[in-house]
Design a protein around this motif. Structure first.
Motif, PDB file in Angstrom:
ATOM      1  N   LYS A   1      27.628  31.771  37.568  1.00 39.60           N
ATOM      2  CA  LYS A   1      28.864  32.450  36.745  1.00 39.60           C
ATOM      3  C   LYS A   1      30.680  31.838  37.665  1.00 39.60           C
ATOM      4  O   LYS A   1      30.498  31.970  38.691  1.00 39.60           O
ATOM      5  N   TYR A   2      31.466  31.272  36.879  1.00 38.58           N
ATOM      6  CA  TYR A   2      32.563  31.505  37.719  1.00 38.58           C
ATOM      7  C   TYR A   2      33.360  31.437  36.253  1.00 38.58           C
ATOM      8  O   TYR A   2      33.446  31.730  34.514  1.00 38.58           O
ATOM      9  N   ALA A   3      35.240  31.944  36.367  1.00 36.13           N
ATOM     10  CA  ALA A   3      35.494  32.134  35.686  1.00 36.13           C
ATOM     11  C   ALA A   3      37.341  31.629  35.927  1.00 36.13           C
ATOM     12  O   ALA A   3      37.245  31.308  36.811  1.00 36.13           O
TER      13      ALA A   3
ATOM     14  N   PHE B   1      40.695  33.788  35.501  1.00 34.38           N
ATOM     15  CA  PHE B   1      41.370  35.293  34.778  1.00 34.38           C
ATOM     16  C   PHE B   1      43.219  35.545  34.699  1.00 34.38           C
ATOM     17  O   PHE B   1      43.950  34.903  35.721  1.00 34.38           O
TER      18      PHE B   1
ATOM     19  N   TYR C   1      31.493  28.496  32.993  1.00 39.29           N
ATOM     20  CA  TYR C   1      33.133  29.159  32.885  1.00 39.29           C
ATOM     21  C   TYR C   1      33.380  29.281  31.743  1.00 39.29           C
ATOM     22  O   TYR C   1      34.275  28.153  31.614  1.00 39.29           O
TER      23      TYR C   1
ATOM     24  N   ILE D   1      38.653  34.611  31.047  1.00 36.97           N
ATOM     25  CA  ILE D   1      38.611  35.686  31.407  1.00 36.97           C
ATOM     26  C   ILE D   1      40.541  36.409  30.418  1.00 36.97           C
ATOM     27  O   ILE D   1      41.039  36.641  31.878  1.00 36.97           O
TER      28      ILE D   1
ATOM     29  N   ALA E   1      38.069  44.273  36.130  1.00 34.89           N
ATOM     30  CA  ALA E   1      38.372  42.840  35.538  1.00 34.89           C
ATOM     31  C   ALA E   1      37.576  41.994  37.107  1.00 34.89           C
ATOM     32  O   ALA E   1      36.580  41.499  35.722  1.00 34.89           O
ATOM     33  N   ILE E   2      38.247  41.887  37.867  1.00 41.72           N
ATOM     34  CA  ILE E   2      37.673  41.181  38.876  1.00 41.72           C
ATOM     35  C   ILE E   2      36.152  42.149  38.949  1.00 41.72           C
ATOM     36  O   ILE E   2      35.238  41.788  39.262  1.00 41.72           O
TER      37      ILE E   2
ATOM     38  N   PHE F   1      33.379  41.653  36.858  1.00 39.69           N
ATOM     39  CA  PHE F   1      33.192  39.824  36.980  1.00 39.69           C
ATOM     40  C   PHE F   1      32.328  39.696  38.539  1.00 39.69           C
ATOM     41  O   PHE F   1      31.152  39.556  38.287  1.00 39.69           O
TER      42      PHE F   1
ATOM     43  N   GLY G   1      29.333  37.463  39.139  1.00 44.47           N
ATOM     44  CA  GLY G   1      30.248  35.748  38.985  1.00 44.47           C
ATOM     45  C   GLY G   1      30.010  35.678  41.285  1.00 44.47           C
ATOM     46  O   GLY G   1      30.275  36.077  41.269  1.00 44.47           O
TER      47      GLY G   1
ATOM     48  N   ALA H   1      36.140  32.266  41.199  1.00 48.24           N
ATOM     49  CA  ALA H   1      37.141  32.367  39.752  1.00 48.24           C
ATOM     50  C   ALA H   1      38.309  31.820  40.733  1.00 48.24           C
ATOM     51  O   ALA H   1      38.428  32.383  41.276  1.00 48.24           O
TER      52      ALA H   1
ATOM     53  N   ARG I   1      32.806  34.390  46.214  1.00 42.06           N
ATOM     54  CA  ARG I   1      32.028  35.301  47.134  1.00 42.06           C
ATOM     55  C   ARG I   1      31.774  35.281  47.601  1.00 42.06           C
ATOM     56  O   ARG I   1      30.971  34.091  48.404  1.00 42.06           O
TER      57      ARG I   1
END
Ligand code: NDP
Length: 279
Positions: free
Chosen positions: A4-6, A8, A34, A37, A47-48, A51, A56, A59, A91
């Motif tokens: 999982k990537y995102a 923000f 991805y 958010i 939110a972080i 995630f 996550g 990001a 991460r």
């Protein structure tokens, strides 16, 4: 399991990053999700955290959170520390490692895609927000002669200059000083003013054969690049190439290999042209 990537941001719905990373993942055969958010400043830390709690792996952090996220990182890369801003988190066990790929992305776009030599240029950097902080160390590393930082809120320009720690090469001035600063061989617009009323800039800022770069792209870049054309800047470049290159650097931090960028850039540029033609 799909990693999982995102990205923000606030606002973030317009972001091209999900599309860019999906294209890189297809190209490189990497299984990932991805998503964009939306997080207002007061909700950003939560939110972080949320995630991270759902696994996550990394990001991107965009406007207006690039400085805010520094406090949430347990380690920073050297370039993120010099910038005082983070656009990529990775991460690291239960914590986050913060890095900044904006400057590498800009320099790669200008020197590799556009084949421009930045060495020895007198540079004006407009803005002192997250994007300006990200690109300033890389411009110095690319060998520019001097860097003049001008920001609407002068204390932020001073803070960036102090963080860069090169008093002989880095100078700050007020917006009102612009008419008396002479010409620059590279003018970088790192403000978000193009989304609002725009900037009021004198033509005297453009030296002969000057290069003008707006870190914004699309409609937000139109007024600055139009000014640059009228002022006689011979090269006028928007931030789309930087966007793709900084994404490639983030992808490399997460997945250990830098994807080729030409096809993704060409697709986005063609789409932007088509949108403008359709207006
Ligand atoms: P921030 O919110 O951190 O900073 C905004 C900057 O713009 C500040 O210096 C602010 O000045 C200045 N500003 C805003 N409005 C005006 C105005 N009306 N007149 C003068 N100055 C103004 O945003 P970022 O630094 O993260 O982003 C800046 C721009 O760069 C955005 O358009 C963003 O899309 C683009 N960008 C592009 C990237 C790419 O890959 N191409 C990557 C990152 C950003 P003040 O300090 O006084 O508020």
């Amino acid at each position: 399991m799909t990693a999982k990537y995102a990205v923000f941001g606030h606002p973030v719905a317009h972001s091209l990053s999900p599309r860019i990373h999906a294209a890189f993942a297809r190209q490189e055969g990497v299984d990932l999700s991805y998503v964009a958010i939306e997080a207002a400043p007061e909700d950003f830390a939560a939110a972080i955290h949320a995630f991270g709690a759902v696994g996550g792996a990394g990001a991107n952090i965009t406007l207006p959170h690039k400085e805010r996220v520094v406090a949430l990182c347990s380690q920073l890369s050297d370039r993120a520390r010099r910038a005082g801003a983070v656009n990529t988190i990775v991460r690291a066990g239960a914590a986050w490692h913060g890095d900044n790929t904006d400057g590498l992305g800009l320099v790669h776009d200008l020197t590799e895609r556009h084949r421009l030599d930045l060495r020895g240029r007198r540079v004006l950097l407009l803005g002192a927000g997250g994007a300006a902080r990200g690109v300033a160390p890389s411009l110095l590393d690319a060998g520019v002669d001097s860097l003049w930082i001008v920001n609407r809120s002068p204390e932020k320009a001073d803070a960036l200059s102090d963080a860069l720690g090169e008093p002989g090469r880095v100078h700050t001035r007020y917006l009102a000083d612009l008419p008396s600063l002479g010409g620059f061989e590279l003018i970088v617009n790192a403000t978000s003013a193009g989304r609002g009323d725009g900037l009021s800039l004198p033509f005297s800022l453009a030296a002969p054969r000057s290069l003008a770069v707006d870190l914004s792209y699309g409609e937000a870049a139109i007024s600055f690049l139009a000014w640059a054309g009228a002022a006689g800047c011979v090269h006028r470049i928007d931030g789309l190439g930087m966007l793709v290159e900084q994404a490639a650097e983030s992808f490399a931090l997460w997945h250990g290999r830098r994807p080729a960028t030409d096809a993704v850039y060409a697709e986005l540029a063609a789409r932007a042209d088509a949108l403008q033609t359709a207006d």
